[in-house]
Structures are given as structure tokens and as C-alpha cells.
Design a protein around this motif. Structure first.
Motif, PDB file in Angstrom:
ATOM      1  N   VAL A 191       7.588  77.762 -75.259  1.00  0.00           N
ATOM      2  CA  VAL A 191       6.144  77.614 -75.421  1.00  0.00           C
ATOM      3  C   VAL A 191       5.589  78.984 -75.788  1.00  0.00           C
ATOM      4  O   VAL A 191       5.908  79.980 -75.134  1.00  0.00           O
ATOM      5  CB  VAL A 191       5.481  77.104 -74.117  1.00  0.00           C
ATOM      6  CG1 VAL A 191       3.966  77.047 -74.259  1.00  0.00           C
ATOM      7  CG2 VAL A 191       6.039  75.740 -73.735  1.00  0.00           C
ATOM      8  N   GLN A 192       4.767  79.044 -76.839  1.00  0.00           N
ATOM      9  CA  GLN A 192       4.120  80.295 -77.203  1.00  0.00           C
ATOM     10  C   GLN A 192       2.624  80.133 -77.111  1.00  0.00           C
ATOM     11  O   GLN A 192       2.034  79.232 -77.713  1.00  0.00           O
ATOM     12  CB  GLN A 192       4.506  80.738 -78.613  1.00  0.00           C
ATOM     13  CG  GLN A 192       3.892  82.075 -78.974  1.00  0.00           C
ATOM     14  CD  GLN A 192       4.419  82.639 -80.272  1.00  0.00           C
ATOM     15  OE1 GLN A 192       5.405  82.157 -80.824  1.00  0.00           O
ATOM     16  NE2 GLN A 192       3.769  83.665 -80.768  1.00  0.00           N
ATOM     17  N   ILE A 193       2.026  81.020 -76.316  1.00  0.00           N
ATOM     18  CA  ILE A 193       0.576  81.080 -76.146  1.00  0.00           C
ATOM     19  C   ILE A 193       0.176  82.505 -76.477  1.00  0.00           C
ATOM     20  O   ILE A 193       0.540  83.436 -75.752  1.00  0.00           O
ATOM     21  CB  ILE A 193       0.162  80.699 -74.712  1.00  0.00           C
ATOM     22  CG1 ILE A 193       0.514  79.232 -74.446  1.00  0.00           C
ATOM     23  CG2 ILE A 193      -1.316  80.958 -74.489  1.00  0.00           C
ATOM     24  CD1 ILE A 193       0.249  78.765 -73.033  1.00  0.00           C
ATOM     25  N   GLY A 194      -0.550  82.678 -77.589  1.00  0.00           N
ATOM     26  CA  GLY A 194      -0.858  84.024 -78.052  1.00  0.00           C
ATOM     27  C   GLY A 194       0.438  84.757 -78.350  1.00  0.00           C
ATOM     28  O   GLY A 194       1.343  84.216 -78.980  1.00  0.00           O
ATOM     29  N   THR A 196      -3.428  73.733 -70.693  1.00  0.00           N
ATOM     30  CA  THR A 196      -3.128  73.223 -69.355  1.00  0.00           C
ATOM     31  C   THR A 196      -1.730  72.614 -69.361  1.00  0.00           C
ATOM     32  O   THR A 196      -1.373  71.890 -70.289  1.00  0.00           O
ATOM     33  CB  THR A 196      -4.146  72.133 -68.940  1.00  0.00           C
ATOM     34  OG1 THR A 196      -5.457  72.689 -68.970  1.00  0.00           O
ATOM     35  CG2 THR A 196      -3.857  71.604 -67.540  1.00  0.00           C
ATOM     36  N   PHE A 197      -0.957  72.940 -68.326  1.00  0.00           N
ATOM     37  CA  PHE A 197       0.323  72.280 -68.089  1.00  0.00           C
ATOM     38  C   PHE A 197       0.070  71.189 -67.061  1.00  0.00           C
ATOM     39  O   PHE A 197      -0.477  71.462 -65.991  1.00  0.00           O
ATOM     40  CB  PHE A 197       1.361  73.254 -67.524  1.00  0.00           C
ATOM     41  CG  PHE A 197       1.881  74.241 -68.524  1.00  0.00           C
ATOM     42  CD1 PHE A 197       2.926  73.912 -69.379  1.00  0.00           C
ATOM     43  CD2 PHE A 197       1.325  75.508 -68.610  1.00  0.00           C
ATOM     44  CE1 PHE A 197       3.411  74.824 -70.293  1.00  0.00           C
ATOM     45  CE2 PHE A 197       1.808  76.427 -69.521  1.00  0.00           C
ATOM     46  CZ  PHE A 197       2.855  76.088 -70.369  1.00  0.00           C
ATOM     47  N   ASP A 198       0.440  69.952 -67.373  1.00  0.00           N
ATOM     48  CA  ASP A 198       0.320  68.842 -66.429  1.00  0.00           C
ATOM     49  C   ASP A 198       1.720  68.436 -66.000  1.00  0.00           C
ATOM     50  O   ASP A 198       2.642  68.380 -66.817  1.00  0.00           O
ATOM     51  CB  ASP A 198      -0.415  67.665 -67.066  1.00  0.00           C
ATOM     52  CG  ASP A 198      -1.867  68.003 -67.357  1.00  0.00           C
ATOM     53  OD1 ASP A 198      -2.559  68.465 -66.438  1.00  0.00           O
ATOM     54  OD2 ASP A 198      -2.304  67.814 -68.508  1.00  0.00           O
ATOM     55  N   THR A 201      -1.283  70.781 -72.943  1.00  0.00           N
ATOM     56  CA  THR A 201      -2.430  70.404 -73.761  1.00  0.00           C
ATOM     57  C   THR A 201      -3.154  71.666 -74.189  1.00  0.00           C
ATOM     58  O   THR A 201      -3.544  72.485 -73.355  1.00  0.00           O
ATOM     59  CB  THR A 201      -3.399  69.508 -72.967  1.00  0.00           C
ATOM     60  OG1 THR A 201      -2.684  68.360 -72.495  1.00  0.00           O
ATOM     61  CG2 THR A 201      -4.575  69.073 -73.820  1.00  0.00           C
ATOM     62  N   ASP A 202      -3.320  71.836 -75.497  1.00  0.00           N
ATOM     63  CA  ASP A 202      -4.091  72.953 -76.039  1.00  0.00           C
ATOM     64  C   ASP A 202      -5.559  72.554 -76.037  1.00  0.00           C
ATOM     65  O   ASP A 202      -5.901  71.433 -76.400  1.00  0.00           O
ATOM     66  CB  ASP A 202      -3.637  73.267 -77.460  1.00  0.00           C
ATOM     67  CG  ASP A 202      -4.383  74.447 -78.044  1.00  0.00           C
ATOM     68  OD1 ASP A 202      -3.939  75.582 -77.816  1.00  0.00           O
ATOM     69  OD2 ASP A 202      -5.420  74.232 -78.712  1.00  0.00           O
ATOM     70  N   HIS A 203      -6.424  73.470 -75.605  1.00  0.00           N
ATOM     71  CA  HIS A 203      -7.853  73.169 -75.501  1.00  0.00           C
ATOM     72  C   HIS A 203      -8.653  73.739 -76.670  1.00  0.00           C
ATOM     73  O   HIS A 203      -9.716  74.322 -76.474  1.00  0.00           O
ATOM     74  CB  HIS A 203      -8.404  73.682 -74.173  1.00  0.00           C
ATOM     75  CG  HIS A 203      -7.802  73.025 -72.987  1.00  0.00           C
ATOM     76  ND1 HIS A 203      -7.907  71.682 -72.726  1.00  0.00           N
ATOM     77  CD2 HIS A 203      -7.036  73.525 -71.985  1.00  0.00           C
ATOM     78  CE1 HIS A 203      -7.253  71.382 -71.619  1.00  0.00           C
ATOM     79  NE2 HIS A 203      -6.710  72.482 -71.156  1.00  0.00           N
ATOM     80  N   GLY A 204      -8.124  73.584 -77.891  1.00  0.00           N
ATOM     81  CA  GLY A 204      -8.831  74.069 -79.073  1.00  0.00           C
ATOM     82  C   GLY A 204      -8.816  75.582 -79.182  1.00  0.00           C
ATOM     83  O   GLY A 204      -9.771  76.174 -79.692  1.00  0.00           O
ATOM     84  N   SER A 205      -7.746  76.208 -78.733  1.00  0.00           N
ATOM     85  CA  SER A 205      -7.657  77.664 -78.761  1.00  0.00           C
ATOM     86  C   SER A 205      -7.656  78.184 -80.191  1.00  0.00           C
ATOM     87  O   SER A 205      -7.221  77.495 -81.124  1.00  0.00           O
ATOM     88  CB  SER A 205      -6.385  78.122 -78.043  1.00  0.00           C
ATOM     89  OG  SER A 205      -5.248  77.626 -78.716  1.00  0.00           O
ATOM     90  N   LEU A 206      -8.133  79.401 -80.371  1.00  0.00           N
ATOM     91  CA  LEU A 206      -8.229  79.991 -81.698  1.00  0.00           C
ATOM     92  C   LEU A 206      -6.851  80.214 -82.321  1.00  0.00           C
ATOM     93  O   LEU A 206      -6.625  79.889 -83.483  1.00  0.00           O
ATOM     94  CB  LEU A 206      -8.988  81.323 -81.618  1.00  0.00           C
ATOM     95  CG  LEU A 206      -9.208  82.044 -82.941  1.00  0.00           C
ATOM     96  CD1 LEU A 206     -10.056  81.190 -83.874  1.00  0.00           C
ATOM     97  CD2 LEU A 206      -9.873  83.381 -82.707  1.00  0.00           C
ATOM     98  N   ILE A 209       1.153  72.816 -82.037  1.00  0.00           N
ATOM     99  CA  ILE A 209       0.849  71.483 -81.530  1.00  0.00           C
ATOM    100  C   ILE A 209      -0.628  71.197 -81.732  1.00  0.00           C
ATOM    101  O   ILE A 209      -1.456  72.097 -81.789  1.00  0.00           O
ATOM    102  CB  ILE A 209       1.238  71.299 -80.047  1.00  0.00           C
ATOM    103  CG1 ILE A 209       0.392  72.193 -79.128  1.00  0.00           C
ATOM    104  CG2 ILE A 209       2.713  71.558 -79.841  1.00  0.00           C
ATOM    105  CD1 ILE A 209       0.518  71.842 -77.659  1.00  0.00           C
ATOM    106  N   ASP A 210      -0.939  69.932 -81.828  1.00  0.00           N
ATOM    107  CA  ASP A 210      -2.317  69.483 -81.946  1.00  0.00           C
ATOM    108  C   ASP A 210      -2.561  68.563 -80.759  1.00  0.00           C
ATOM    109  O   ASP A 210      -2.028  67.465 -80.708  1.00  0.00           O
ATOM    110  CB  ASP A 210      -2.512  68.747 -83.269  1.00  0.00           C
ATOM    111  CG  ASP A 210      -3.958  68.334 -83.491  1.00  0.00           C
ATOM    112  OD1 ASP A 210      -4.856  68.971 -82.904  1.00  0.00           O
ATOM    113  OD2 ASP A 210      -4.193  67.374 -84.238  1.00  0.00           O
ATOM    114  N   GLY A 211      -3.338  69.020 -79.787  1.00  0.00           N
ATOM    115  CA  GLY A 211      -3.588  68.212 -78.586  1.00  0.00           C
ATOM    116  C   GLY A 211      -2.525  68.441 -77.543  1.00  0.00           C
ATOM    117  O   GLY A 211      -2.329  69.547 -77.088  1.00  0.00           O
TER     118      GLY A 211
END
Length: 160
Positions: free
Chosen positions: A144-147, A106-108, A117-122, A132-134
């Protein structure tokens, strides 16, 4: 059918390599030189400076520009308090790839400050290639890298 000279396996007549052992089925003829394009790890510039584009944003908003992944060049405006990212329908930013968790991050956005905030992604969430952690506060130009997707964050720093 083509018989493999190395292992004797019967391959289809269109095969160039053995499906069993990987050996070449026919004598090699022709040029083996190939051109491999080098991909620059920096944001592709073009005629538009993305940081100039950020200055055109409304104060208190941010823009994510996808630089890697099959949606390269796509941009997402962050203009509400919370923006969800994931592979599941119903996410504000849908990144439809198996490397992205269904409810990945989630981006706030509050007072022009963006937090992810990462939600415990694999596969995790990375900021500037660091896992990042949390949660992590982001700044203008952060990657930012997501997958398999890489995005650059642009924030209007002029204020209200």
C-alpha cells in the motif's frame, strides 16, 4: 566574492556554482567518482521473515510494516474495525508529510479481511503500485502506498 566566468554574477566566496546561471565557479579538481547505493524495491529481509511474524498475529488482525518513507521499519497493528490514516492529528496512523492528505484513507477490518478506502486524497492511494478509486480489498503481502510511504500488509491467515 567570486565572479562567475560565464555571466559575471557576484557570488559568495564559499560558492562552487553560480547562483545566477549554475556555471562552475572554480576549475574542477579532484575525483568525480561517487558511489550510488542501489535500493532494492523489495521488503528488506534481515533475520526476521515478516510472513513468519504475521503468523504470530492474533487471528482477525493485520500488521502494516512501513518499508519506504521516513518511518521505514515502523509497524502498525490493525486490530479494530476502522483505522484512519492521514497527516492530521487525531488520525490513528499519523503520516506527517505533505504528500499525505489530512484525512487520506481508512483501513477497515472485518472477519480478518482488510479493506482500504481512499477519501479523495490529492495524491491518491496505491495498492501494488496501482491507483485505486474508492475501496479495495487487500490480501497478505499487498503493498500500500500513501504519499511517499510504502507499507506491506501482513495478515494472519490461520483463522481463529
Amino acid at each position: 566574492m567570486r565572479e562567475c566566468p560565464a555571466c559575471g554574477f557576484s557570488n559568495s566566496s564559499e560558492s562552487n556554482f553560480c547562483a545566477q546561471c549554475g556555471a562552475r565557479l572554480a576549475a574542477h579538481t579532484g575525483d568525480t567518482t561517487s558511489l550510488i547505493q542501489v535500493v532494492d524495491d523489495e521488503l528488506a529481509g534481515g533475520d526476521v521473515d515478516p510472513f513468519d511474524a504475521a503468523d504470530q498475529l492474533a487471528p482477525g488482525t493485520a500488521l502494516l510494516i512501513v518499508t519506504r518513507g521516513f518511518d521505514g521499519g515502523t509497524s502498525y497493528l490493525l486490530d479494530k474495525p476502522s483505522t484512519t490514516v492521514g497527516r492530521s492529528n487525531g488520525r490513528d496512523i499519523l503520516l506527517d508529510d505533505i504528500t499525505v492528505s489530512r484525512h487520506h484513507a481508512t483501513f477497515d477490518l472485518a472477519d480478518g479481511v482488510v479493506t482500504i478506502t481512499d477519501h479523495g486524497s490529492l495524491n491518491g492511494t496505491y495498492v501494488n503500485r496501482e491507483l485505486i478509486d474508492g475501496s479495495r480489498t487487500l490480501k497478505r503481502g499487498d503493498e500500500v502506498q500513501i504519499g511517499k510511504f510504502r507499507m506491506v500488509l501482513l495478515v494472519n491467515e490461520r483463522g481463529s
